[in-house]
Design a protein around this motif. Structure first.
Motif, PDB file in Angstrom:
ATOM      1  N   ALA A 144       0.827  -1.204   0.000  1.00 14.17           N
ATOM      2  CA  ALA A 144       0.000   0.000   0.000  1.00 14.17           C
ATOM      3  C   ALA A 144       0.859   1.250   0.000  1.00 14.17           C
ATOM      4  N   TYR A 162      -9.596   7.505   9.003  1.00 14.72           N
ATOM      5  CA  TYR A 162      -9.370   6.797   7.739  1.00 14.72           C
ATOM      6  C   TYR A 162     -10.437   5.720   7.550  1.00 14.72           C
ATOM      7  N   LEU A 222     -13.721   5.358   4.775  1.00 21.55           N
ATOM      8  CA  LEU A 222     -13.936   4.187   3.922  1.00 21.55           C
ATOM      9  C   LEU A 222     -15.334   3.604   4.128  1.00 21.55           C
ATOM     10  N   TYR A 278     -17.412   0.707   2.013  1.00 24.25           N
ATOM     11  CA  TYR A 278     -16.482  -0.412   2.107  1.00 24.25           C
ATOM     12  C   TYR A 278     -16.553  -1.059   3.497  1.00 24.25           C
ATOM     13  N   ILE A 311     -15.080  -2.421   6.680  1.00 25.30           N
ATOM     14  CA  ILE A 311     -13.815  -2.313   7.410  1.00 25.30           C
ATOM     15  C   ILE A 311     -13.975  -3.027   8.753  1.00 25.30           C
ATOM     16  N   THR A 343      -4.663  -1.240   6.272  1.00 24.19           N
ATOM     17  CA  THR A 343      -4.560  -1.331   4.819  1.00 24.19           C
ATOM     18  C   THR A 343      -4.818  -2.735   4.287  1.00 24.19           C
ATOM     19  N   TRP A 403      -7.430  -4.320   4.391  1.00 24.38           N
ATOM     20  CA  TRP A 403      -8.813  -4.487   3.954  1.00 24.38           C
ATOM     21  C   TRP A 403      -8.923  -4.596   2.442  1.00 24.38           C
ATOM     22  N   VAL A 404      -8.060  -3.932   1.687  1.00 28.52           N
ATOM     23  CA  VAL A 404      -8.154  -3.981   0.227  1.00 28.52           C
ATOM     24  C   VAL A 404      -7.848  -5.393  -0.279  1.00 28.52           C
ATOM     25  N   ASP A 454      -9.694   5.226  -3.931  1.00 28.23           N
ATOM     26  CA  ASP A 454     -10.598   5.593  -2.838  1.00 28.23           C
ATOM     27  C   ASP A 454      -9.873   5.464  -1.500  1.00 28.23           C
ATOM     28  N   ASP A 455      -9.125   4.395  -1.364  1.00 32.51           N
ATOM     29  CA  ASP A 455      -8.369   4.146  -0.137  1.00 32.51           C
ATOM     30  C   ASP A 455      -7.357   5.263   0.100  1.00 32.51           C
ATOM     31  N   CYS A 469      -9.049   8.502   1.299  1.00 32.08           N
ATOM     32  CA  CYS A 469      -9.470   8.419   2.702  1.00 32.08           C
ATOM     33  C   CYS A 469      -8.278   8.394   3.651  1.00 32.08           C
ATOM     34  N   GLY A 470      -7.172   7.817   3.184  1.00 28.07           N
ATOM     35  CA  GLY A 470      -6.044   7.599   4.092  1.00 28.07           C
ATOM     36  C   GLY A 470      -4.872   8.539   3.940  1.00 28.07           C
TER      37      GLY A 470
END
Length: 291
Positions: free
Chosen positions: A17, A191, A195, A200, A202, A211, A213-214, A259-260, A263-264
């Motif tokens: 990530a 963060y 998401l 999403y 989480i 991270t 989660w992806v 998107d991640d 947000c992060g």
């Protein structure tokens, strides 16, 4: 998680990530992650390979020392330090490097190339052996690896797996360290909420785990490709998925990765330099380099 390291799942995902390890307790004010592609690290890698080759020769096997220096791309270094534009550049093409391994085979962030497995002369050497000889070759290589890391890095283990498990324990230690940092916990919570607001799921919100989660999100598709294209007779061989099959999945992955990132981005800016600094120390100790 490239050949992929045997490290804790959360860390491997963080690395891909653009997050990873520098002494914590600094509230995110640590210096940028140091480059771990120093000549000394590559020299140690070459020395390790030379010891393995010599050891294999004494055991009656041919082994070609792989000594190509590894140099981390500048864009990857910036991403390690939480640079938004660098992370965006990587993710826009490779996502989090889940499906990109088949769309852009052997390519790392920054356009760097890695040796494909089939180009490794040692793969061809082993493949030319009978089943019994190949088993003996593997046993000899395992013993020689253990000898090499003891002589070159001063690390005594009984197997290659034990070597990486030892590294994994050190990784878990730094995970616990950053997970106890109040600033990272607060940024991780924001963060995660962002998401969730995008729909999403989480489930884990610790800074060192978030991270992942992806990867979990895409694990059904990834596992399906492994099952369909893998070799049931030799699960150790990485499956060759047609790029046309992987491309639509990579497109979906890139959208999620962007998107991640949005947000992060505040979390990455604070967390990455600290975590990657800590992890750099571990990689240096075990003779590994970031890419």
């Amino acid at each position: 998680m490239s050949t992929r390291l045997i490290v804790s799942g959360a860390l491997g995902l963080a690395l891909l990530a653009g997050c990873a390890a520098a002494p914590s307790g600094t509230g995110g004010s640590a210096a940028p992650a140091p480059s771990i592609t120093a000549t000394t690290v590559n020299d140690k890698r070459r020395e390790r390979e030379a010891v393995i080759a010599d050891c294999m020769k004494r055991k009656g096997f041919k082994y070609v020392a792989i000594s190509t220096p590894r140099v981390q791309a500048e864009v990857s270094k910036r991403a390690d330090n939480g640079d938004y534009e660098a992370m965006k550049e990587i993710r826009a093409k490779l996502g989090l490097q889940i499906f990109s391994v088949w769309v852009y085979p052997n390519e790392l962030p920054g356009g760097q190339k890695v040796m494909p497995a089939e180009a490794n002369p040692n793969v061809a050497i082993r493949d030319s052996l009978s089943a019994a000889q190949a088993e003996s070759y593997d046993q000899a290589k395992e013993a020689c690896f253990v000898t090499a890391v003891r002589e070159v890095f001063g690390i005594s283990v009984k197997s290659q797996l034990a070597y990486y498990e030892l590294m994994d324990k050190e990784t878990q230690r730094i995970n616990a360290q950053v997970d106890g940092d109040a600033r990272f916990v607060e940024l991780a919570a924001a963060y995660a909420e962002c998401l969730k607001g995008k729909g999403y799921p989480i489930r884990r919100t610790k800074p060192s785990e978030l991270t992942s989660w992806v990867w979990e999100h895409f694990s059904p598709e990834y596992d399906a490709l492994i099952a369909e294209y893998g070799d049931p007779k030799d699960p150790s061989k990485f499956p060759q998925v047609p790029p046309a099959v992987a491309r639509p999945l990579l497109d979906k992955e890139i959208k999620v990765a962007m998107d991640d990132l949005e947000c992060g981005k505040d979390f990455f800016a604070a967390f990455n330099p600290v975590y990657n600094g800590l992890y750099a120390v571990i990689l240096d100790k075990y003779g590994l380099v970031r890419v």
